[in-house]
Structures are given as C-alpha cells and as structure tokens.
Design a protein around this motif. Structure first.
Motif, PDB file in Angstrom:
ATOM      1  N   LEU A 136       2.163  20.449   4.814  1.00  0.00           N
ATOM      2  CA  LEU A 136       2.721  19.381   5.662  1.00  0.00           C
ATOM      3  C   LEU A 136       3.909  18.696   4.986  1.00  0.00           C
ATOM      4  O   LEU A 136       3.937  18.577   3.757  1.00  0.00           O
ATOM      5  N   PRO A 137       4.858  18.213   5.795  1.00  0.00           N
ATOM      6  CA  PRO A 137       6.028  17.531   5.209  1.00  0.00           C
ATOM      7  C   PRO A 137       5.726  16.070   4.891  1.00  0.00           C
ATOM      8  O   PRO A 137       6.183  15.159   5.565  1.00  0.00           O
ATOM      9  N   VAL A 138       4.909  15.838   3.880  1.00  0.00           N
ATOM     10  CA  VAL A 138       4.584  14.453   3.493  1.00  0.00           C
ATOM     11  C   VAL A 138       5.082  14.192   2.075  1.00  0.00           C
ATOM     12  O   VAL A 138       5.312  15.128   1.312  1.00  0.00           O
ATOM     13  N   SER A 139       5.202  12.905   1.740  1.00  0.00           N
ATOM     14  CA  SER A 139       5.843  12.549   0.469  1.00  0.00           C
ATOM     15  C   SER A 139       4.862  12.376  -0.692  1.00  0.00           C
ATOM     16  O   SER A 139       5.263  12.174  -1.818  1.00  0.00           O
ATOM     17  N   ALA A 140       3.558  12.432  -0.406  1.00  0.00           N
ATOM     18  CA  ALA A 140       2.553  12.262  -1.472  1.00  0.00           C
ATOM     19  C   ALA A 140       1.231  12.877  -1.016  1.00  0.00           C
ATOM     20  O   ALA A 140       1.003  13.052   0.184  1.00  0.00           O
ATOM     21  N   PRO A 141       0.349  13.214  -1.979  1.00  0.00           N
ATOM     22  CA  PRO A 141      -0.957  13.794  -1.627  1.00  0.00           C
ATOM     23  C   PRO A 141      -1.966  12.695  -1.295  1.00  0.00           C
ATOM     24  O   PRO A 141      -2.769  12.298  -2.119  1.00  0.00           O
ATOM     25  N   PHE A 142      -1.897  12.186  -0.059  1.00  0.00           N
ATOM     26  CA  PHE A 142      -2.733  11.054   0.338  1.00  0.00           C
ATOM     27  C   PHE A 142      -4.216  11.443   0.390  1.00  0.00           C
ATOM     28  O   PHE A 142      -4.566  12.602   0.568  1.00  0.00           O
ATOM     29  N   LEU A 186      -6.176  11.750  -6.803  1.00  0.00           N
ATOM     30  CA  LEU A 186      -4.916  11.449  -7.491  1.00  0.00           C
ATOM     31  C   LEU A 186      -4.400  10.052  -7.126  1.00  0.00           C
ATOM     32  O   LEU A 186      -3.589   9.467  -7.827  1.00  0.00           O
ATOM     33  N   LEU A 187      -4.875   9.523  -5.996  1.00  0.00           N
ATOM     34  CA  LEU A 187      -4.394   8.224  -5.503  1.00  0.00           C
ATOM     35  C   LEU A 187      -5.235   7.040  -5.997  1.00  0.00           C
ATOM     36  O   LEU A 187      -5.005   5.904  -5.592  1.00  0.00           O
ATOM     37  N   LYS A 188      -6.201   7.310  -6.883  1.00  0.00           N
ATOM     38  CA  LYS A 188      -7.062   6.214  -7.373  1.00  0.00           C
ATOM     39  C   LYS A 188      -6.274   5.036  -7.964  1.00  0.00           C
ATOM     40  O   LYS A 188      -6.614   3.884  -7.716  1.00  0.00           O
ATOM     41  N   PRO A 189      -5.213   5.287  -8.744  1.00  0.00           N
ATOM     42  CA  PRO A 189      -4.456   4.148  -9.292  1.00  0.00           C
ATOM     43  C   PRO A 189      -3.880   3.251  -8.187  1.00  0.00           C
ATOM     44  O   PRO A 189      -3.805   2.032  -8.351  1.00  0.00           O
ATOM     45  N   ALA A 190      -3.507   3.836  -7.048  1.00  0.00           N
ATOM     46  CA  ALA A 190      -2.979   3.040  -5.931  1.00  0.00           C
ATOM     47  C   ALA A 190      -4.061   2.124  -5.369  1.00  0.00           C
ATOM     48  O   ALA A 190      -3.804   0.965  -5.032  1.00  0.00           O
ATOM     49  N   GLY A 191      -5.281   2.636  -5.290  1.00  0.00           N
ATOM     50  CA  GLY A 191      -6.409   1.839  -4.808  1.00  0.00           C
ATOM     51  C   GLY A 191      -6.687   0.645  -5.707  1.00  0.00           C
ATOM     52  O   GLY A 191      -6.968  -0.455  -5.228  1.00  0.00           O
ATOM     53  N   GLU A 192      -6.553   0.859  -7.022  1.00  0.00           N
ATOM     54  CA  GLU A 192      -6.793  -0.242  -7.974  1.00  0.00           C
ATOM     55  C   GLU A 192      -5.741  -1.336  -7.834  1.00  0.00           C
ATOM     56  O   GLU A 192      -6.037  -2.522  -7.916  1.00  0.00           O
ATOM     57  N   ARG A 193      -4.490  -0.928  -7.603  1.00  0.00           N
ATOM     58  CA  ARG A 193      -3.413  -1.918  -7.422  1.00  0.00           C
ATOM     59  C   ARG A 193      -3.624  -2.688  -6.105  1.00  0.00           C
ATOM     60  O   ARG A 193      -3.410  -3.888  -6.042  1.00  0.00           O
ATOM     61  N   VAL A 223     -10.274  -0.083  -0.696  1.00  0.00           N
ATOM     62  CA  VAL A 223      -9.916   0.520  -1.994  1.00  0.00           C
ATOM     63  C   VAL A 223     -10.328   1.989  -1.996  1.00  0.00           C
ATOM     64  O   VAL A 223      -9.545   2.875  -2.364  1.00  0.00           O
ATOM     65  N   GLU A 224     -11.560   2.254  -1.565  1.00  0.00           N
ATOM     66  CA  GLU A 224     -12.067   3.643  -1.496  1.00  0.00           C
ATOM     67  C   GLU A 224     -11.215   4.491  -0.557  1.00  0.00           C
ATOM     68  O   GLU A 224     -10.954   5.661  -0.819  1.00  0.00           O
ATOM     69  N   GLN A 225     -10.808   3.882   0.570  1.00  0.00           N
ATOM     70  CA  GLN A 225     -10.096   4.626   1.614  1.00  0.00           C
ATOM     71  C   GLN A 225      -8.848   5.319   1.088  1.00  0.00           C
ATOM     72  O   GLN A 225      -8.490   6.403   1.533  1.00  0.00           O
ATOM     73  N   VAL A 226      -8.171   4.725   0.107  1.00  0.00           N
ATOM     74  CA  VAL A 226      -6.910   5.269  -0.404  1.00  0.00           C
ATOM     75  C   VAL A 226      -7.111   6.654  -1.029  1.00  0.00           C
ATOM     76  O   VAL A 226      -6.272   7.545  -0.874  1.00  0.00           O
ATOM     77  N   SER A 227      -8.230   6.848  -1.721  1.00  0.00           N
ATOM     78  CA  SER A 227      -8.415   8.094  -2.470  1.00  0.00           C
ATOM     79  C   SER A 227      -9.588   8.959  -1.976  1.00  0.00           C
ATOM     80  O   SER A 227      -9.916   9.975  -2.568  1.00  0.00           O
ATOM     81  N   ARG A 256       0.851  -1.210   0.000  1.00  0.00           N
ATOM     82  CA  ARG A 256       0.000   0.000   0.000  1.00  0.00           C
ATOM     83  C   ARG A 256       0.876   1.245   0.000  1.00  0.00           C
ATOM     84  O   ARG A 256       0.651   2.188  -0.756  1.00  0.00           O
ATOM     85  N   GLY A 257       1.899   1.251   0.866  1.00  0.00           N
ATOM     86  CA  GLY A 257       2.814   2.394   0.928  1.00  0.00           C
ATOM     87  C   GLY A 257       3.506   2.624  -0.404  1.00  0.00           C
ATOM     88  O   GLY A 257       3.616   3.761  -0.887  1.00  0.00           O
ATOM     89  N   LYS A 258       3.948   1.536  -1.016  1.00  0.00           N
ATOM     90  CA  LYS A 258       4.646   1.612  -2.307  1.00  0.00           C
ATOM     91  C   LYS A 258       3.695   2.140  -3.392  1.00  0.00           C
ATOM     92  O   LYS A 258       4.034   3.037  -4.165  1.00  0.00           O
ATOM     93  N   TYR A 259       2.482   1.598  -3.431  1.00  0.00           N
ATOM     94  CA  TYR A 259       1.518   2.017  -4.466  1.00  0.00           C
ATOM     95  C   TYR A 259       1.155   3.502  -4.308  1.00  0.00           C
ATOM     96  O   TYR A 259       1.002   4.222  -5.288  1.00  0.00           O
ATOM     97  N   MET A 260       0.977   3.927  -3.056  1.00  0.00           N
ATOM     98  CA  MET A 260       0.597   5.324  -2.805  1.00  0.00           C
ATOM     99  C   MET A 260       1.718   6.266  -3.238  1.00  0.00           C
ATOM    100  O   MET A 260       1.480   7.317  -3.817  1.00  0.00           O
TER     101      MET A 260
END
Length: 316
Positions: free
Chosen positions: A193-199, A203-210, A247-251, A116-120
């Motif tokens: 915020l100092p984060v590495s991605a827009p969680f 924009l994170l929909k592709p991560a949810g699909e994976r 899956v929904e939770q990711v995006s 999940r971390g990798k996909y996000m």
C-alpha cells in the motif's frame, strides 16, 4: 426497534475538496473548520478544500483534516435531529466516535490527532516500514504465513477489515516476503500500500508512549453513548479505559470486522458512515453479507449522501 451506529473513517479516506459541500450549506460545519484552524494555527479549510494533495497527505495534516471533516458533517446531522445509539471509528476514526460520545472536546481531539500523526510518522525511519493488503485468505492462513516470515523482521496483522480483507504491517523485507507467500497460499490479491509508515504494528510502540503523555494531560469524560474500541472490539465502559485503549490502538491490530459484528449483536441495524469516502460502508456490506444479516448502510460525505439518508428517514 433497531439501533443506529455512527461510524467514522480513518487515514486514507482523505481527498481535496472533502467536506466543502457541508461547509457551504451548514453554518455549523463551516464553523467547525474555522475552530480547527484556530486550535491548530493552520488553514484547515484551505488544506481540506484546496489542497494541494502533497500537503493533505502529510500524516500530521491528514489526521486532523479527516477528523475535522467528520465532525463538521456530524454536527450538521445533529442539527437535523439525526442521532445514534452507538459509535465506532476505524483507527483515526475512533477519535471521531470519542468526540461524538463526549469523551473528548473537539478542540482537544483535533490537537491530539495532529500530534498522533507526527508521532506515528517519527516512530519509524521513512522507508524502513511498509503495509500491504491481503485479499482472500482467512485469519488462520494469514497467521501461518506471517509466522513463517518473522525471521526476516517484524510483520503483523494491522487491520482485520472484513472477511477476506486483512492489512499487514512491518519491516520492508518481512512484509514483501509475506506478500509473496500469501499469493502462494492462494490469496486473490496481495499488494503493498502507498502509506508513509507501518501503522498498527509493534514498531509504533514509541508513538503510543508519546501519545500517552498528551492523553494524561487532557480532560476525559465518561462516554455518553457506547463506543466500540479498535484494539479489543469491546464497549468502552468508563473513562479510565480511554488512555490505555488509545495507547494500545497505535501499535495493535484494528479489529474492525469484530467491532461491526459486536454492534450487530447489540442490535445495530443501521450504519451511518460520517466523513470522507465510502470505505467503511464497503467493509460493513461484506461483513453483514458473511453473517447473512440485513442492515441499512449510508455514507455521508456530500449533499447527495445526506439527501439519500434524509429521504429514507422520511424527509427530515
């Protein structure tokens, strides 16, 4: 008699040294770190206890590290006979609640959150998305603010943490503009915020699909105790809801404030935060203050926290 809820923190709660006191004092906790190391092929104890920080903050390490620490502490509490009637977690923390409720085996969950971390992280090129915390605006004011910035790109509410604390997420230009507008609208504070991605935005929909593909290959059990889902702030009633929900939770937005309010409506009057940090305890204090409700709140991240809890329970 009121109910107890176990709640589990999300990404951002990590720090070098987390969980070490439990591993030093409970065999079951030490074994949890060893299990995670075996499942993932990485030195989980080393990363959690010794860092370095730049290894721990990599999203694909952070997520399994926090989950492992939470489960290591959870197992120590269970060994002491401390239990709950309901559970929830913030974003990544939802996986802790699903392990607690026996929906997932720990071995499956820890592999899942590493992916999940990798996909996000891989869903959005580094530098193209950011998040910001907005303090002191209510939901309708914030929604107006976001609406007016959307012609500049994706910007959405990512976390409804507590009254007057909302996190937004999206593309850099749109988020920065929303931060500026929020201040103009009277926000007490609006900071990137100092984060590495827009969680927790679209924009994170592709991560949810994976993630969906991984989830479909896992053994999923019906929840033994009620789990409150992030994206809907509803009780997870059956195992068929697990995959769509995660899956929904990711995006989608994390409805933490709504989740805590639902637990209180269902009779929860004791919250025990299990894992690194005290972030959830702070949110719950603000939420219950706004509701004018009296609840007991504990954060268990070290032996001092455990001592405070066992003392209040009559010295287990």
């Amino acid at each position: 008699m009121g109910k107890t809820a176990f709640v589990f923190p999300g990404q951002g709660a990590q720090y070098v040294g987390m969980g070490k006191e439990f591993a030093d004092n409970f065999k079951v906790s030490k074994r949890t770190y060893e299990e995670a190391s075996d499942f993932l092929g990485i030195d989980m104890k080393g990363i959690c206890f010794n860092g370095p920080d730049e290894e721990l903050v990599k999203t694909e390490n952070t997520q399994p590290a926090i989950l492992t620490t939470s489960i290591a502490i959870l197992r120590a509490l269970e060994e002491l006979g401390i239990d709950c009637q309901m559970t929830a977690g913030l974003s990544l923390g939802e996986y802790g609640s699903l392990v607690k409720s026996n929906v997932f085996e720990f071995s499956d969950a820890v592999k899942l959150v590493k992916n999940r971390g990798k996909y996000m992280q891989e869903a959005v090129p580094i530098g193209s998305g950011i998040m910001a915390a907005i303090l002191g605006l209510d939901r309708s004011q914030l929604e107006e603010c976001l609406k007016s910035c959307r012609q500049h790109g994706v910007v959405e509410a990512a976390n409804y943490n507590s009254p007057g604390q909302i996190v937004i997420s999206g593309e850099v230009e749109a988020v920065k503009l929303a931060v500026k507008k929020a201040v103009e609208l009277g926000a007490k504070k609006a900071v990137v915020l100092p984060v590495s991605a827009p969680f927790h935005c679209s924009l994170l929909k592709p991560a949810g699909e994976r993630l969906k593909y991984d989830l479909e290959n896992l053994k999923i059990n019906p929840p033994k105790i009620p789990v409150i889902t992030n994206h809907a702030a509803q009780i997870l009633n059956c195992k068929t809801q697990v995959i769509p929900s995660l899956v929904e939770q990711v995006s989608k937005s994390v409805l933490w404030q709504d989740s805590v309010e639902l637990m209180i409506e269902n009779g929860v009057d004791t919250f025990i935060e299990i894992g690194p940090g005290k972030t959830l305890a702070a949110f719950i204090k603000r939420i219950t203050k706004a509701l004018d409700k009296k609840v007991s709140i504990y954060s268990i991240e070290d032996m001092n926290g455990l001592k405070a809890l066992t003392t209040s329970l009559g010295g287990i």
